[in-house]
Design an enzyme around this catalytic site. Structure first.
Site, PDB file in Angstrom:
ATOM      1  N   HIS A  62      77.742  57.194  48.823  1.00 50.55           N
ATOM      2  CA  HIS A  62      76.955  57.828  49.875  1.00 50.55           C
ATOM      3  C   HIS A  62      75.542  58.140  49.405  1.00 50.55           C
ATOM      4  O   HIS A  62      75.299  58.364  48.225  1.00 50.55           O
ATOM      5  CB  HIS A  62      77.611  59.144  50.306  1.00 50.55           C
ATOM      6  N   LYS A  72      71.176  65.553  43.248  1.00 46.19           N
ATOM      7  CA  LYS A  72      72.421  66.302  43.101  1.00 46.19           C
ATOM      8  C   LYS A  72      72.696  66.599  41.635  1.00 46.19           C
ATOM      9  O   LYS A  72      72.395  65.788  40.764  1.00 46.19           O
ATOM     10  CB  LYS A  72      73.601  65.497  43.657  1.00 46.19           C
ATOM     11  N   TYR A 132      78.987  70.256  43.702  1.00 45.34           N
ATOM     12  CA  TYR A 132      77.645  69.725  43.512  1.00 45.34           C
ATOM     13  C   TYR A 132      76.591  70.545  44.227  1.00 45.34           C
ATOM     14  O   TYR A 132      76.817  71.097  45.289  1.00 45.34           O
ATOM     15  CB  TYR A 132      77.546  68.251  43.878  1.00 45.34           C
ATOM     16  N   ASP A 170      84.392  55.249  55.092  1.00 46.79           N
ATOM     17  CA  ASP A 170      84.042  54.616  53.815  1.00 46.79           C
ATOM     18  C   ASP A 170      84.564  53.179  53.714  1.00 46.79           C
ATOM     19  O   ASP A 170      83.998  52.372  52.990  1.00 46.79           O
ATOM     20  CB  ASP A 170      84.543  55.451  52.638  1.00 46.79           C
TER      21      ASP A 170
END
Length: 181
Positions: A62, A72, A132, A170
């Protein structure tokens, strides 16, 4: 903390200094001043996310597009994952290359992923908790992705592909070549 650059420019492995004694352990999981100094960046994280997943779950690859791109800082609180990042910065010398690392509660290693990278992870243990920090807010309209088994990227997920658990979304992601011709 120790910071090491990966083979992908501006993508860093971060290993905290852990203090163990008879009571257990302590470590500083994040310090903005140290982080920015050691990575030569100016990051201000604005959102924390956490997921809990079963063994075999694959989330990714992603990324957020354009002004909604996100840097991130990822880590595992419980369990372990194979974490994978792909450089999708078209002007980067490592464009189209990927890096993978095992992150676990045991090794407490973190990975800093700059803006312009696709990211995914494969859960290696049941009830893995993945955390995250993001430097930009999530925007659903800007969400994009690359199919995990893209033949151009040649990512070795080190897992039996037939046993993966993927979201329907996905499973339908486009290929790297489709997105970046």
């Amino acid at each position: 903390m120790t910071v090491k650059e990966t083979n992908l420019k501006e993508c860093y492995i971060i290993e905290p200094k852990i203090f163990n004694d008879q009571r257990g352990y302590f470590f500083e999981s994040f310090n903005l001043n140290k982080f920015n100094e050691l990575t030569n960046s100016n990051i201000a994280f604005v959102q924390d996310n956490e997921s809990c997943s079963s063994k075999g779950v694959l989330r990714g690859l992603h990324y957020q597009e354009d002004e909604f791109a996100q840097a991130k800082l990822v880590r595992v609180i419980k369990g372990s994952v194979l974490d994978v990042v792909v450089d999708i910065r078209e002007n980067s010398p490592t464009f189209g290359e990927h890096f993978s690392i095992e992150l676990s509660a045991e090794n407490k290693t973190q990975l800093f992923i700059p803006r312009g990278f696709a990211h995914g992870f494969l859960v290696l243990e049941d009830q893995t908790i993945f955390s995250y920090k993001c430097d930009n807010y999530y925007n659903k309209a800007a969400e994009r992705g690359i199919i995990f088994n893209d033949i151009t990227l040649k990512i070795d997920w080190q897992f039996n592909i037939s046993e993966l658990i993927l979201s329907e979304k996905d499973k339908e992601l486009p290929t790297f070549e489709t997105l970046f011709k």
